[in-house]
Design a protein around this motif. Sequence first.
Motif, short mmCIF file in Angstrom:
data_model
loop_
_atom_site.label_atom_id
_atom_site.label_comp_id
_atom_site.label_asym_id
_atom_site.label_seq_id
_atom_site.Cartn_x
_atom_site.Cartn_y
_atom_site.Cartn_z
N GLY A 104 0.74 -1.24 0.00
CA GLY A 104 0.00 0.00 0.00
C GLY A 104 0.77 1.28 0.00
O GLY A 104 1.56 1.58 -0.90
N ARG B 134 -4.90 -2.80 -0.81
CA ARG B 134 -4.62 -2.46 0.58
C ARG B 134 -5.30 -1.14 0.90
O ARG B 134 -5.25 -0.20 0.10
CB ARG B 134 -3.12 -2.36 0.83
CG ARG B 134 -2.75 -2.22 2.33
CD ARG B 134 -1.25 -2.23 2.47
NE ARG B 134 -0.79 -2.15 3.85
CZ ARG B 134 -0.20 -3.13 4.52
NH1 ARG B 134 -0.02 -4.31 3.94
NH2 ARG B 134 0.22 -2.96 5.76
N SER C 11 -3.96 -1.10 8.66
CA SER C 11 -4.06 -1.53 7.26
C SER C 11 -4.96 -2.75 7.13
O SER C 11 -4.94 -3.66 7.97
CB SER C 11 -2.66 -1.90 6.73
OG SER C 11 -1.74 -0.86 6.94
N ASP D 49 -4.99 1.64 3.59
CA ASP D 49 -4.01 2.05 4.59
C ASP D 49 -4.44 3.29 5.32
O ASP D 49 -5.02 4.22 4.73
CB ASP D 49 -2.67 2.36 3.90
CG ASP D 49 -1.68 1.21 4.04
OD1 ASP D 49 -1.84 0.40 4.97
OD2 ASP D 49 -0.76 1.11 3.21
N PHE E 285 -5.78 -5.51 4.02
CA PHE E 285 -5.24 -5.90 2.72
C PHE E 285 -5.79 -7.25 2.29
O PHE E 285 -6.27 -8.05 3.11
CB PHE E 285 -3.71 -5.93 2.77
CG PHE E 285 -3.15 -6.86 3.81
CD1 PHE E 285 -2.85 -8.19 3.52
CD2 PHE E 285 -2.91 -6.40 5.11
CE1 PHE E 285 -2.33 -9.04 4.48
CE2 PHE E 285 -2.38 -7.25 6.08
CZ PHE E 285 -2.10 -8.58 5.77
#
Length: 1016
Positions: free
Chosen positions: A207, A594, A574, A596, A576
């Motif tokens: 990310g 992702r 995060s 973030d 993902f």
Amino acid sequence: MLVFTLLLMGMSVQAQQTPITGKVTDASEPVPGVTVRVKNKATGTLTDAEGKFSLSAAPGDTLIFNHIAYEAMTVPVRNLSPLKIALTSLSKSVNEVVVVGYGTQKKATLTGSISVVKGADIVQSPQPNVSNALTGRFSGIIANNRSGEPGYDGSRITIRGLATTGNNDVLMVIDGVPGQIGGLERLDPNDIESISILKDASAAVYGSRAANGVMLITTKRGKTGKPVINYSFNQGFSSPSRLPKMADAATYAQIRNEIQYYNNPAGGMNQFYTDEQLQKFRDGSDPVNYPNTDWQKATLKKVATQNQHSLSVNGGGENVRYYVSLGMIGQNGLYKNGVTKYNQYNFRSNIDADVTKRLKVSLYLSGREEDRVYPTTTADNIFRGIYRAYPTVLDRYPNGLPTTGIENNNPVMQVTDAGGTARNPTQVFNGILKGSYAIPGVEGLSLDGYLSADKSWSSNKSFSTPYKVYTYNQATQSYDKTVVGGSNGLASLTQQQRNMTLITSNIKLNFARRFGQHNVTALVGYEQSKTSRDTLGASRLNFPTPQTPEMSQGGSAATDKNNSGTSYSFTRKSYFGRIAYDYMEKYLLEVQARYDGSSIFPKGEQYGFFPSVSAGWRVSKEEWFKNVSFINDLKLRGSYGTLGNDNVGLFQYFDNYSFVNQYVIGGQIIPGIDLTKLGNPYITWEIARKMDLGFNMAFLQHFNLEFIYFQQKRSKILTQRNASLPQSSGIVNPYDPATPLVPAENIGKVNSNGIEATLGYDNTTSGGFHYNISGNITYAKNEIVFIDEAPGTLSYQRKTGGPMNNYLLYDVIGIFRTADDLNKFTHLSGAQLGDLIYRDVNGDGKINADDQVRTKYGNIPEITYGITLGGDYKGFDLSLLLTGQSHVSQYVLPESGTIGNYYSSWADNRWSPTNTGGSYPRVDERASASVNGGRYQNNFWLNNASFLRLKNVSFGYTFKSDLLSRINIGSLRIYANAFNLFTITKVKDYDPEGSSESGQFYPQQRIINVGANVRF
């Protein structure tokens, strides 16, 4: 009868559901990623990292084992005993499984641009700094080693060159932990299993930290079997790869006369030294009063030593495996009687345990002590002193007293502990607890996660002590002393402590399942981390004695004491995921993303989404392609994705204030508050949009080829809008006018593109001689699309539209050699013969700032390449690594004149009244302020820093096992290797990897090394 029939059916069903286990190896090594399926059934699985598998089958079934790197194998199931399968390799050069972000993947099904280097290749380099062992081994990596100073000798690594005017640092992920404290450079190379480099959108799973590329470092783990002990030792001998040759005393004395002559032609050519004195410098008849000092020889040793020890033990049973290591590194500096030294002590303990058939846990512990000791004078200043010191001045008088050198800086003394020492011990600890659980009821579903705790403690203690240097007084025939070092003739102490902590936790759900010819792998995860740092600094002056280097023992006045302190912490969160699909390993598709969040950005700008998609087509798997017999494997692939770069200054959304200014009110001093930086409430990360198109091909049984075209568009780069904002606006920093008051904004844009190519050949002759050769090349070009520049900047001086890191210089077209030249060419007022001729770029009949032009290249190469060659035969092995760079420039103007000595290349080839054909300009009082140097910075001092270098060569012999078995030794290899053995370049005076614009830096090292590796 019915009951008996039902019992048989029940037994049959139960038999079909019996788990069959086993392990797949290649000789003695486990093979992960092998497809195991039951013939004529949909049941299948993959071997894990230890080569183990488990699937439902029954006696009488046939298992089929498939892997791209091995011959297919069918094995009948005769009973329920664990199976031991040994596959036959198709090609030794095939890397069957590659570490990717948050997992592993078969190389055959990769759709991203990922390069891999094995730990076995890294340890062939005698450089204990891992970053220096990566250059040239694969495409896409640009690693420049700027200094050889022990403890600070790492390479600056970029992936595919520069892509932003901001921070280009690569994200290092060690054993799955992003940004692990301690980094890559000081890892023990003997502990590294492999390094994977994610260069394209395949890094999007990381990310907001992935835009500059990602390096995944995996350390070694234990293997099932009896304990195996490895010990290696090597002894190295290092010397400078290149040092400039300096002018001797007679030449420099003549130069001093010429400088006086140019300033006062009426005084003649002997205003500083007479012909008789010049002759004494030449013949050495009076070495005390007319010496010829070689300051490099006086200060530096020809050879410095280094050594490295590494001891490891690995092994384990079916349920517990371990890898434990200890290491030690010692590096000494180049200085005679110097204190420069780097020592490192490290340990690692990686333990894997199968608690149950479904639950596995791992504990990774590692730590190291880095001890650095230096003189209180920095390396750059020491080499500044070496190159500036006059050869007409002694380093020491015959009685041993040190001279004042250059401006009371005598490098012979500066390298010792006479002026005190600067100590920088650093401790690093990394701990990771991992766990994984195979969820029952759903085949291929598992849960794993880890908790990581990193900590570093680093202190700096610089105790500066006074010492004496001397000048011989001919009138009194005595030595006049001068006290240097310390502060005001007394010792001083500066001390700082810095602590860093990183806590990271991660959990993810994984799915891996084959449905007939369809293979699906997927994961979804959550990760969070907290980074904290605090520093505490203090200083004290006027120590009564240098025998008490403690903060409490300094001067007692209020002005003798000072202190400082800073701290910060920030967090990341995060989410993902990734899903990969392939059909018969022919059609490949992967999607990852992702989401973030980072607390270093203001609310409303803290979260970003970074998706990517990649696809591949293994054309060689098509039935219609089978007739193309000379191509063994062909894969077309491409990727596109959005990545981020959050490596920017912290908390830039806050206004910054300073308490430095003071005011007097009512006779009292009152501290004042100044606004020194405006906050930006909309600051966010950079955005990179990356596209890759490429193919991989294996052909003619022994060749492999990879070709990639890549493109990146970087936007939202943090850029100061200060060039277009005149100071007349009043928006200036009252404390420091050179520092902009306005905040950085996400307005910068940079585009980059290029190609990568790798071609390799691997073969073994009928006589048993195995050899390989591989070459790679990277062309990476960048262009600034937008950077804030002042309105009215001339088109040929603008940074916009050109590459980053280039220079703005006057264009030199020759040297004024005759009076006719002075009349013919536009020149500066007061120009003399021997001066450089600057091109009148705009044709206005005068030379001024409008005639500066941007150079084509900067000091980061656009082209890098590497060639590796290797061979082994009957115990002997040889490997060579050649590296090179091109389309790169480095500006270096030596600090010369009456303030310092000259490179011989300039001194011996200078224009002078007696050498009008000289290829260098005339000498001047100060090169840094000369019309031929720093006053009008020009491309005469811009060097083509291209080179071809034998970066690494290694030769060894492994003794036969039957001989060693008699003394209970498993294997023994003795070897010799070398680093930076020779360099072919047009640069004459310094190593072309240097970046100092004055050429004053600790030189890169040439290392010759011998060692042995023994296994019990």
